[in-house]
Write a protein that holds these residues in place. Structure first.
Motif, PDB file in Angstrom:
ATOM      1  N   ARG A  16       0.811  -1.217   0.000  1.00 42.13           N
ATOM      2  CA  ARG A  16       0.000   0.000   0.000  1.00 42.13           C
ATOM      3  C   ARG A  16       0.845   1.268   0.000  1.00 42.13           C
ATOM      4  NH1 ARG A  16      -5.427  -0.289   1.275  1.00 42.13           N
ATOM      5  NH2 ARG A  16      -6.236  -2.391   1.634  1.00 42.13           N
ATOM      6  N   SER A 202      -9.907  -9.508   8.674  1.00 45.48           N
ATOM      7  CA  SER A 202      -8.607  -9.015   8.216  1.00 45.48           C
ATOM      8  C   SER A 202      -7.763 -10.161   7.700  1.00 45.48           C
ATOM      9  CB  SER A 202      -7.876  -8.318   9.367  1.00 45.48           C
ATOM     10  OG  SER A 202      -7.624  -9.246  10.408  1.00 45.48           O
ATOM     11  N   TRP A 241     -13.142  -9.727   3.009  1.00 46.59           N
ATOM     12  CA  TRP A 241     -11.952  -9.013   3.478  1.00 46.59           C
ATOM     13  C   TRP A 241     -12.303  -7.539   3.637  1.00 46.59           C
ATOM     14  CZ3 TRP A 241      -8.195  -6.168   0.060  1.00 46.59           C
ATOM     15  CH2 TRP A 241      -7.140  -5.626   0.815  1.00 46.59           C
ATOM     16  N   GLY A 243     -10.429  -4.980   3.998  1.00 42.28           N
ATOM     17  CA  GLY A 243      -9.535  -4.021   3.363  1.00 42.28           C
ATOM     18  C   GLY A 243     -10.022  -3.507   2.030  1.00 42.28           C
ATOM     19  N   ASP A 251      -6.663   1.742   9.421  1.00 45.37           N
ATOM     20  CA  ASP A 251      -6.197   0.546  10.115  1.00 45.37           C
ATOM     21  C   ASP A 251      -5.318  -0.309   9.215  1.00 45.37           C
ATOM     22  OD1 ASP A 251      -6.186  -1.041  12.519  1.00 45.37           O
ATOM     23  OD2 ASP A 251      -7.429  -2.490  11.460  1.00 45.37           O
ATOM     24  N   ASP A 252      -5.638  -0.369   7.932  1.00 52.20           N
ATOM     25  CA  ASP A 252      -4.825  -1.166   7.013  1.00 52.20           C
ATOM     26  C   ASP A 252      -3.427  -0.565   6.849  1.00 52.20           C
ATOM     27  OD1 ASP A 252      -6.773  -3.191   6.266  1.00 52.20           O
ATOM     28  OD2 ASP A 252      -7.863  -1.551   5.337  1.00 52.20           O
ATOM     29  N   ARG A 256       0.069  -2.435   8.087  1.00 51.35           N
ATOM     30  CA  ARG A 256       1.243  -2.595   7.211  1.00 51.35           C
ATOM     31  C   ARG A 256       2.537  -2.324   7.965  1.00 51.35           C
ATOM     32  NH1 ARG A 256       3.668   1.427   4.365  1.00 51.35           N
ATOM     33  NH2 ARG A 256       1.868   2.795   4.584  1.00 51.35           N
ATOM     34  N   SER A 272      -8.798  -0.687  16.513  1.00 46.19           N
ATOM     35  CA  SER A 272      -8.847  -1.468  15.275  1.00 46.19           C
ATOM     36  C   SER A 272     -10.095  -2.333  15.231  1.00 46.19           C
ATOM     37  CB  SER A 272      -7.596  -2.340  15.166  1.00 46.19           C
ATOM     38  OG  SER A 272      -7.689  -3.231  14.070  1.00 46.19           O
ATOM     39  N   LYS A 276     -13.817  -1.107  13.039  1.00 43.48           N
ATOM     40  CA  LYS A 276     -14.267  -1.936  11.918  1.00 43.48           C
ATOM     41  C   LYS A 276     -15.626  -2.558  12.196  1.00 43.48           C
ATOM     42  CE  LYS A 276      -9.924  -2.830   9.602  1.00 43.48           C
ATOM     43  NZ  LYS A 276      -8.969  -3.810   9.063  1.00 43.48           N
TER      44      LYS A 276
END
Length: 502
Positions: A16, A202, A241, A243, A251-252, A256, A272, A276
């Motif tokens: 990302r 996730s 998923w 994301g 959060d993604d 990372r 987190s 979500k």
């Protein structure tokens, strides 16, 4: 236009993180004073991104006066062949001073967290600055008020699904326990009972598999919000998923950074999870918290403290949170790794005689609690109701229906390379180190290689004979198999064998 360069795709996957490549003698580098690791702004047709610059020698693979974009940068800016982009220095991120303040122990407000989240999503913060922020938040460095503030900031930055006034159920496990893949079974049971459970999950952060990794073995999980809603309206549940949905998207970015650093933060964990859950429209959330000496949560006291933080933060953002403390002393099921865990899930749903009893029991316990939480079963009868839905085949049918609604079902496959690790002595298996066994599975290639991982042959309490296989390493390449096996041999106490009681 001296500040523009021709744009070409590099084909380099930087996950990302947008990255731009220029030659060392590029006229833009010279005129703007760019150097390696400089943060640069790229403008193209009214859109802009901020990326990290990597400098290469001209002629190696990049022509002069040309900028190559990583896959994520190319997609983010919406570049097309033949485009020219304008490069400049971005304004310094306003939140950098807030990160420094937090590093020195200052408390941050919701506005402060909103600024950090905003700069994160705009890629204004460098990898180092993000790492500094997450490090400053590790352990218990976020108090309750900061945890709620961060949760709200993360939630506000993304999409939020709305299911009307319905009770929307959800379940989450804090992790740290290999093979504990109860979620697909729980969703199938609850949806079969008519409960609304739009489950987003996730990918693995520090484990050999996340629920999304495991489900991706059997069905597509990269659905957008419209596709998710269509599946849920048809089948009451989904396995998606998160994301791909822009639900708490910061959060993604944090994950990372957390993944390679193996960071754990109580406040970040709470933010987190809850951001979500709230983003997907959940109203009632069951949190599974395995407790054990090598699990993520080491003691019941720590579990209660974390549970209280989750409940209070949930209350302040409109979620009802219920805590389920479970046994985290040893891995669950037989498989550790996406395909191996998928095989365990299917064996439970298909009511096979050799299905892992511990995985089945845990999933039924959790599903029973959710059925009661959603008033789909009377108090005290949830577990029996959940078990009946397994035994009747209704849960299996619902699982397959959800998979087909998401794009089709496929059977898990098996790794090409396998190697058994055998017992060096006769005795009783007393314990399994969750962290070491997970590390072996990751070194074998999981979760990147879906078929890689570890298959357990015995569990604590079992009598083992010298030379008996304790577990089997699965890998796609001989190199990964040897790497994982060497680590296993160096950690012979991953499975401790004690004396047989006389």
């Amino acid at each position: 236009m001296t500040d523009t360069l021709a744009l070409v795709p590099s084909g380099i996957d930087t996950y990302r993180q947008p990255v731009i490549y220029m030659t060392e003698d590029c006229h833009v580098c010279r005129s703007e004073g760019f150097a390696a690791q400089t943060r640069v702004r790229l403008d193209l047709r009214g859109r802009w991104i901020i990326a990290t610059l990597n400098v290469v020698k001209r002629g190696e693979w990049l022509e002069a006066n040309t900028a190559a974009l990583s896959i994520s940068a190319w997609q983010a800016i919406g570049a097309e062949p033949g485009d020219r982009g304008r490069f400049s220095h971005p304004e310094p991120p306003a939140s950098a001073s807030l990160i420094r303040a937090k590093a020195y122990g200052d408390r941050l407000s919701e506005g402060d967290f909103t600024a950090i989240v905003g700069d994160t999503l705009d890629n204004r913060l460098s990898e180092i600055e993000l790492a500094a922020f997450l490090t400053a938040c590790t352990g218990d460095r976020l108090d309750e008020a900061e945890t709620v503030a961060l949760t709200r900031a993360m939630l506000a930055a993304g999409t939020r699904l709305d299911w009307g006034m319905q009770t929307v159920l959800d379940k989450h496990c804090v992790g740290g326990l290999s093979g504990n893949r109860t979620t697909p079974i729980v969703v199938a049971i609850v949806a079969a009972a008519g409960g609304l459970i739009p489950k987003t999950s996730s990918r693995a952060i520090t484990s050999p598999a996340g629920t999304a990794d495991t489900m991706e073995v059997m069905t597509p999980v990269n659905l957008d919000a419209a596709e998710l809603r269509k599946v849920v309206e048809a089948e009451c549940g989904c396995f998606v998923w998160g994301g791909a949905l822009n639900l708490s998207p910061a959060d993604d970015h944090f994950i990372r950074i957390e993944r390679p650093l193996d960071l754990d933060s109580t406040g970040q964990l709470v933010a987190s999870i809850l951001s979500k859950k709230a983003a997907v429209g959940s109203s009632d959330v069951l949190i599974d918290m395995p407790v054990g000496p090598t699990a993520k949560v080491r003691s019941r006291e720590a579990a209660v403290a974390l549970g209280n933080r989750l409940r209070e933060a949930g209350r302040q953002i409109g979620l009802k949170v219920v805590l389920h403390i479970s046994d985290g002393t040893a891995p669950v099921g037989r498989g550790i790794g996406p395909a191996l865990e998928a095989a365990d899930v299917l064996s439970v749903l298909r009511r096979r005689s050799d299905a892992p009893a511990d995985l089945r029991a845990r999933a039924i316990d959790l599903a029973g609690e959710l059925l009661q939480l959603g008033e789909l079963a009377d108090e005290g009868s949830g577990r029996a109701c959940a078990e009946a839905l397994i035994e009747s085949g209704e849960a299996e049918a619902k699982f397959l229906a959800i998979c087909n609604a998401q794009g089709g079902f496929r059977e898990p496959s098996v790794a090409r390379q396998r190697l058994e690790v055998i017992a060096s002595r006769t005795g009783v298996l007393t314990s399994v180190d969750n962290r070491v066994i997970a590390r072996i599975a990751k070194l074998a290639g999981a979760p990147r290689q879906k078929n890689a991982g570890v298959r357990l042959n015995v569990h604590p309490g079992a009598l083992v004979q010298r030379g008996q296989p304790l577990f089997e390493i699965h890998a796609e390449t001989s190199g990964e198999l040897e790497y994982a096996h060497a680590y296993a041999q160096a950690h012979v106490d991953v499975m401790k064998i004690g004396e047989i009681a006389s």
